[in-house]
Design a protein around this motif. Structure first.
Motif, PDB file in Angstrom:
ATOM      1  N   LEU A   1       0.826  -1.202   0.000  1.00 24.81           N
ATOM      2  CA  LEU A   1       0.000   0.000   0.000  1.00 24.81           C
ATOM      3  C   LEU A   1       0.863   1.257   0.000  1.00 24.81           C
ATOM      4  N   GLU A   2       1.944   1.236   0.765  1.00 17.96           N
ATOM      5  CA  GLU A   2       2.848   2.390   0.802  1.00 17.96           C
ATOM      6  C   GLU A   2       3.465   2.642  -0.568  1.00 17.96           C
ATOM      7  N   ARG A   3       3.894   1.589  -1.233  1.00 13.13           N
ATOM      8  CA  ARG A   3       4.490   1.727  -2.561  1.00 13.13           C
ATOM      9  C   ARG A   3       3.457   2.209  -3.587  1.00 13.13           C
ATOM     10  N   THR A   4       2.227   1.713  -3.448  1.00 10.83           N
ATOM     11  CA  THR A   4       1.151   2.138  -4.348  1.00 10.83           C
ATOM     12  C   THR A   4       0.843   3.619  -4.169  1.00 10.83           C
ATOM     13  N   CYS A   5       0.772   4.048  -2.918  1.00  9.95           N
ATOM     14  CA  CYS A   5       0.506   5.460  -2.653  1.00  9.95           C
ATOM     15  C   CYS A   5       1.605   6.344  -3.239  1.00  9.95           C
ATOM     16  N   LYS A   6       2.844   5.939  -3.059  1.00 12.93           N
ATOM     17  CA  LYS A   6       3.971   6.715  -3.608  1.00 12.93           C
ATOM     18  C   LYS A   6       3.873   6.822  -5.120  1.00 12.93           C
ATOM     19  N   ARG A   7       3.575   5.714  -5.761  1.00 15.37           N
ATOM     20  CA  ARG A   7       3.505   5.695  -7.225  1.00 15.37           C
ATOM     21  C   ARG A   7       2.353   6.551  -7.759  1.00 15.37           C
ATOM     22  N   ASN A   8       1.270   6.619  -6.964  1.00 15.26           N
ATOM     23  CA  ASN A   8       0.075   7.310  -7.426  1.00 15.26           C
ATOM     24  C   ASN A   8      -0.110   8.704  -6.831  1.00 15.26           C
ATOM     25  N   GLY A   9       0.912   9.182  -6.108  1.00 17.46           N
ATOM     26  CA  GLY A   9       0.868  10.532  -5.580  1.00 17.46           C
ATOM     27  C   GLY A   9      -0.178  10.746  -4.513  1.00 17.46           C
ATOM     28  N   VAL A  10      -0.370   9.708  -3.678  1.00 16.45           N
ATOM     29  CA  VAL A  10      -1.363   9.761  -2.606  1.00 16.45           C
ATOM     30  C   VAL A  10      -0.634   9.632  -1.270  1.00 16.45           C
ATOM     31  N   THR A  11      -1.095  10.344  -0.264  1.00 17.02           N
ATOM     32  CA  THR A  11      -0.466  10.269   1.056  1.00 17.02           C
ATOM     33  C   THR A  11      -0.742   8.908   1.697  1.00 17.02           C
ATOM     34  N   PHE A  12       0.318   8.218   2.084  1.00 11.60           N
ATOM     35  CA  PHE A  12       0.175   6.926   2.754  1.00 11.60           C
ATOM     36  C   PHE A  12      -0.157   7.135   4.220  1.00 11.60           C
ATOM     37  N   ARG A  13      -1.100   6.353   4.710  1.00 11.43           N
ATOM     38  CA  ARG A  13      -1.482   6.388   6.121  1.00 11.43           C
ATOM     39  C   ARG A  13      -1.371   4.983   6.683  1.00 11.43           C
ATOM     40  N   ASP A  14      -0.580   4.839   7.732  1.00 12.61           N
ATOM     41  CA  ASP A  14      -0.366   3.529   8.324  1.00 12.61           C
ATOM     42  C   ASP A  14      -1.675   2.901   8.782  1.00 12.61           C
ATOM     43  N   GLU A  15      -2.583   3.729   9.294  1.00 16.36           N
ATOM     44  CA  GLU A  15      -3.855   3.170   9.781  1.00 16.36           C
ATOM     45  C   GLU A  15      -4.685   2.578   8.642  1.00 16.36           C
ATOM     46  N   ALA A  16      -4.470   3.070   7.417  1.00 19.01           N
ATOM     47  CA  ALA A  16      -5.197   2.520   6.278  1.00 19.01           C
ATOM     48  C   ALA A  16      -4.784   1.077   6.013  1.00 19.01           C
ATOM     49  N   SER A  17      -3.491   0.786   6.108  1.00 17.91           N
ATOM     50  CA  SER A  17      -3.041  -0.594   5.897  1.00 17.91           C
ATOM     51  C   SER A  17      -3.565  -1.512   6.990  1.00 17.91           C
ATOM     52  N   ARG A  18      -3.645  -1.013   8.223  1.00 18.94           N
ATOM     53  CA  ARG A  18      -4.187  -1.830   9.308  1.00 18.94           C
ATOM     54  C   ARG A  18      -5.675  -2.116   9.082  1.00 18.94           C
ATOM     55  N   MET A  19      -6.398  -1.126   8.604  1.00 15.24           N
ATOM     56  CA  MET A  19      -7.821  -1.310   8.340  1.00 15.24           C
ATOM     57  C   MET A  19      -8.053  -2.357   7.260  1.00 15.24           C
ATOM     58  N   ILE A  20      -7.246  -2.312   6.208  1.00 10.05           N
ATOM     59  CA  ILE A  20      -7.381  -3.304   5.138  1.00 10.05           C
ATOM     60  C   ILE A  20      -7.063  -4.696   5.659  1.00 10.05           C
ATOM     61  N   TYR A  21      -5.964  -4.816   6.384  1.00 14.79           N
ATOM     62  CA  TYR A  21      -5.568  -6.124   6.925  1.00 14.79           C
ATOM     63  C   TYR A  21      -6.653  -6.698   7.826  1.00 14.79           C
ATOM     64  N   GLU A  22      -7.242  -5.864   8.648  1.00 16.18           N
ATOM     65  CA  GLU A  22      -8.248  -6.348   9.595  1.00 16.18           C
ATOM     66  C   GLU A  22      -9.569  -6.706   8.942  1.00 16.18           C
ATOM     67  N   ARG A  23      -9.769  -6.280   7.721  1.00 26.01           N
ATOM     68  CA  ARG A  23     -10.985  -6.660   7.001  1.00 26.01           C
ATOM     69  C   ARG A  23     -10.946  -8.100   6.503  1.00 26.01           C
ATOM     70  N   VAL A  24      -9.748  -8.608   6.251  1.00 26.29           N
ATOM     71  CA  VAL A  24      -9.609  -9.899   5.573  1.00 26.29           C
ATOM     72  C   VAL A  24     -10.437 -11.002   6.234  1.00 26.29           C
ATOM     73  N   PRO A  25     -10.393 -11.199   7.554  1.00 29.17           N
ATOM     74  CA  PRO A  25     -11.158 -12.297   8.146  1.00 29.17           C
ATOM     75  C   PRO A  25     -12.671 -12.116   8.072  1.00 29.17           C
ATOM     76  N   THR A  26     -13.144 -10.924   7.726  1.00 26.03           N
ATOM     77  CA  THR A  26     -14.591 -10.684   7.658  1.00 26.03           C
ATOM     78  C   THR A  26     -15.184 -11.097   6.315  1.00 26.03           C
ATOM     79  N   TRP A  27     -14.345 -11.356   5.321  1.00 25.05           N
ATOM     80  CA  TRP A  27     -14.854 -11.642   3.985  1.00 25.05           C
ATOM     81  C   TRP A  27     -15.481 -13.024   3.916  1.00 25.05           C
TER      82      TRP A  27
END
Length: 222
Positions: free
Chosen positions: A69-95
């Motif tokens: 996610l950090e690399r994607t944000c850098k490539r796409n000119g978007v501010t990386f937020r650590d909490e965003a990666s945690r939110m995505i990771y924590e969604r996985v078991p809910t699918w």
């Protein structure tokens, strides 16, 4: 391919059985910052970096999500937020599963043991498996194998744990890049491609194509 009754049917989980929603998670988090064209590019890059992150030595999946996610944000000119990666990771078991999965799996599970080999953490995967609607003989993770697909080590770990060879299994996946190419190279001749629409067909790798898991019982003569 003539009807083959394997000792085990082995599966990829996320994307093939479980409705893999990384794109939706990224859209929820970054959709307000990007127009549709840039959002589509962001999602494409995020998928590519996740694959790149797992090709080296094993590391926890939270790090895979964070780094990609950090690399994607850098490539796409978007501010990386650590909490965003945690939110995505924590969604996985809910699918949960694709709608076609429970009935198709339940029919096959009555006759043939089912096995999962997943790029998952031990703490994540069972929540997803419990939602699939069928019993599994075994569930093996990248954490156990200390290796992510498409590297061979996970497949070798699975076969060793099952005490069988490539000729004894039917491997089922919606992904060539993560599963079916490696399975082919390791001598797993009997393969099923579930065409979920996220990769193009690649007949070189030798498989039976089904549109969803409802077609699996017919592949093994059930």
């Amino acid at each position: 391919m003539t009807t083959f009754r394997p000792k085990y049917i082995t599966f990829d989980c996320y994307g093939t059985l479980t409705n893999f929603q990384m794109a939706e998670a990224a859209r929820d988090l970054y959709g307000e910052e990007l127009d549709e064209r840039r959002m589509a590019e962001f999602i494409k890059n995020f998928a590519a970096y996740r694959l790149d992150e797992i090709l080296g030595d094993w590391k926890p999946y939270a790090e895979v999500v964070h780094n990609s996610l950090e690399r994607t944000c850098k490539r796409n000119g978007v501010t990386f937020r650590d909490e965003a990666s945690r939110m995505i990771y924590e969604r996985v078991p809910t699918w949960g599963p694709h709608s076609d999965v429970p009935a198709g799996l339940a029919k096959v599970a009555k006759e043939i043991p089912l096995v999962i080999l997943s790029n998952a953490m031990n703490s994540q995967i069972m929540s997803n498996v419990e939602k699939l609607g069928a019993p599994f003989h075994a569930v093996y993770t990248a954490e156990q194998a200390q290796s992510y697909k498409p590297r061979f080590k996970g497949f070798e770990y699975m076969l060793d744990m099952l005490g069988c060879g490539p000729e004894d299994v039917l491997h089922c996946s919606s992904s060539f890049r993560y599963d079916l190419m490696s399975a082919h190279d390791l001598g797993i001749k009997n393969k099923v491609w579930v065409n979920r629409g996220h990769e193009p067909a690649n007949p070189y790798y030798g498989y039976v194509e089904i549109p969803d898991i409802s077609g699996l019982p017919g592949v093994v003569g059930l």
